[in-house]
Design an enzyme around this catalytic site. Structure first.
Site, PDB file in Angstrom:
ATOM      1  N   HIS A 208       2.092   1.875  -3.238  1.00 37.94           N
ATOM      2  CA  HIS A 208       1.163   2.816  -3.855  1.00 37.94           C
ATOM      3  C   HIS A 208       1.688   4.247  -3.835  1.00 37.94           C
ATOM      4  O   HIS A 208       0.926   5.188  -4.034  1.00 37.94           O
ATOM      5  CB  HIS A 208      -0.204   2.758  -3.167  1.00 37.94           C
TER       6      HIS A 208
ATOM      7  N   ASP B 243       0.868  -1.188   0.000  1.00 31.05           N
ATOM      8  CA  ASP B 243       0.000   0.000   0.000  1.00 31.05           C
ATOM      9  C   ASP B 243       0.898   1.229   0.000  1.00 31.05           C
ATOM     10  O   ASP B 243       2.016   1.178  -0.500  1.00 31.05           O
ATOM     11  CB  ASP B 243      -0.949  -0.033   1.196  1.00 31.05           C
TER      12      ASP B 243
END
Length: 466
Positions: free
Chosen positions: A292, A269
């Site tokens: 991310h 993430d």
């Protein structure tokens, strides 16, 4: 001439006076001896009671301080070093060492400049615990060995499903060392139920430093700071697989005055996630990927108030990530994001390097809502490298557009990993751009608010919110 009888009487008087004087002196001496002996006895008793020494005797140096109660510190260590092995920890990677760590923490917490030691070459299995303050200042947790979380989902106590190592109400505290904090999170990544779990979490803590250690394979977020102030993160190695869901590297929420630097973060993430209530955050010299990217948000979920300001992200290398540097807000939110700078960002094979998304959602279907968290004063300067899907994505609200956005020296070229690219998307964003700009379509991304009407409308709608 004095008579003989008179002389005799005078002699008798003198002898009597002499006898009385000698007797009085002898009584006085005995009295002083008795008083002195009694005084010395009382003085010695008082000094011994306090652990002191009699100053009238020879100089032997100060008496040793009285020993603390048994078990209050390990007898084989110094008074400021608390080794968990001395509190019963086994360090075999199998035995539950939670109680030993808690006992060592409680003892070290009471001593100024104490060090709680997790020694090298040992593995300590720890169940979810809360390490609570306030403690004495200059407290150090020295992690040179390995801390292991319970591996199976069902082995975690149901009351502790939100954090593994929870630090609460800690001030003037440092975690450091050459060791590893291993969340052993693989079972969580495939669990059908979605949890929100942190490996290391700080709550309501001030002047905290975390440096040098490795944090790996967290069930979800690796390191979280919540409702804290004065945070230093330096030289961390954070790692979990690219396909591990929601394993943010560092997560900030309601936390101010933060510096995150010189660290390598790869996860499933956001490498760094900055949430509502954060201000004065400086992130620099970070290697990010996979993951991310570095994100502000999502902000304003369920029409909540979100306030983020004074964020500097610079000198960052991002490789093989979903996003580069982005701001994401939920529709219908309230509040503002302002004074944000992204500069000197090197991207390599990043899907979308620059993102502002005021239509963020995490479901397949999203209900359209009016209102948004206002975004203003955002600078992108020297964002250079390659993308695999789209160079830039600015999707701003129809009701509350993005304002005062700068695009300066943006040079983004398609990577060889993908032949199918999307054009730059720019919607309802106001500001100015400055060459060089690659691709050239970026030059048309930003609209001009010549009259200033958009800025005034947004300022009125969000006055006194943040």
């Amino acid at each position: 001439m004095m008579k003989r009888n008179d002389r005799s009487s005078l002699v008798l008087v003198l002898v009597f006076v002499l006898i009385v004087s000698v007797t009085f002196n002898l009584m006085s001496v005995e009295a002083r001896k008795h008083h002195h002996k009694k005084s010395n006895s009382h003085h010695k008793h008082r000094k011994d009671h306090k652990g002191g020494s009699d100053s009238s005797g020879p100089a032997l140096g100060p008496a040793p301080a009285p020993l603390p109660p048994y078990g209050s510190y390990p007898p084989q260590t110094s008074l400021t070093v608390f080794n968990v092995l001395s509190f019963g920890a086994k360090g075999d990677g199998v035995t539950d060492d939670s109680k030993a760590v808690l006992a060592a923490w409680k003892a070290a917490c009471k001593v100024s400049a104490a060090t709680l030691e997790i020694p090298l070459d040992f593995k300590f299995m720890i169940n979810p615990i809360t390490l609570q303050g306030p403690c004495m200042p200059h407290f150090v947790l020295q992690i040179d060995g390995t801390l292991l979380a319970p591996q199976k989902v069902g082995s975690w106590p149901k009351s502790s499903l939100f954090q593994w190592l929870n630090f609460k109400w800690i001030h003037d505290f440092t975690i450091q060392g050459t060791g590893t904090v291993d969340g052993q999170g693989s079972d969580w990544w495939t669990a059908s139920q979605i949890y929100s779990i942190q490996a290391l979490r700080f709550y309501a803590s001030n002047n905290v430093t975390v440096r040098d250690i490795k944090i790996i394979n967290s069930p979800q977020c690796h390191l979280k700071f919540d409702s804290s102030n004065g945070v230093q993160v330096n030289n961390l190695q954070i790692s979990s697989p690219e396909n591990s869901p929601n394993t943010d590297g560092i997560h900030l929420q309601n936390t101010q005055n933060v510096e995150i630097q010189h660290s390598n973060i790869g996860c499933g993430d956001d490498c760094v996630s900055i949430q509502t209530g954060c201000s004065n955050v400086h992130v620099h010299h970070i290697n990010c990927g996979p993951g991310h990217g570095i994100s502000l948000g999502g902000l304003g979920k369920d029409k909540s108030v979100a306030c983020v300001s004074n964020i500097v992200v610079e000198t960052i290398s991002i490789q093989n990530t979903l996003a580069g540097v982005r701001i994401k807000t939920w529709q219908g939110g309230i509040g503002s994001v302002k004074n944000v700078s992204f500069s000197n960002i090197q991207v390599s094979d990043v899907k979308v390097p620059i993102i502002i998304d005021q239509y963020y959602y995490d479901k397949h279907l999203c209900k359209n809502q009016t209102g948004a968290v206002a975004i203003s004063g955002v600078k992108y300067n020297q964002i250079i490298g390659t993308y695999s899907v789209q160079p830039i994505h600015l999707a701003c609200s129809n009701d509350i557009p993005c304002t005062d956005v700068d695009l300066i020296d943006i040079q983004l070229k398609p990577s060889s990993a993908n032949r199918y690219f999307q054009k730059a998307l720019c919607w309802n964003s106001f500001g100015k751009s400055q060459a060089p700009l690659v691709p050239s379509s970026i030059d048309y991304c930003l609209r001009n608010d010549v009259s200033g009407s958009v800025l005034r409308r947004i300022a009125r709608s969000h006055e006194h919110v943040c």
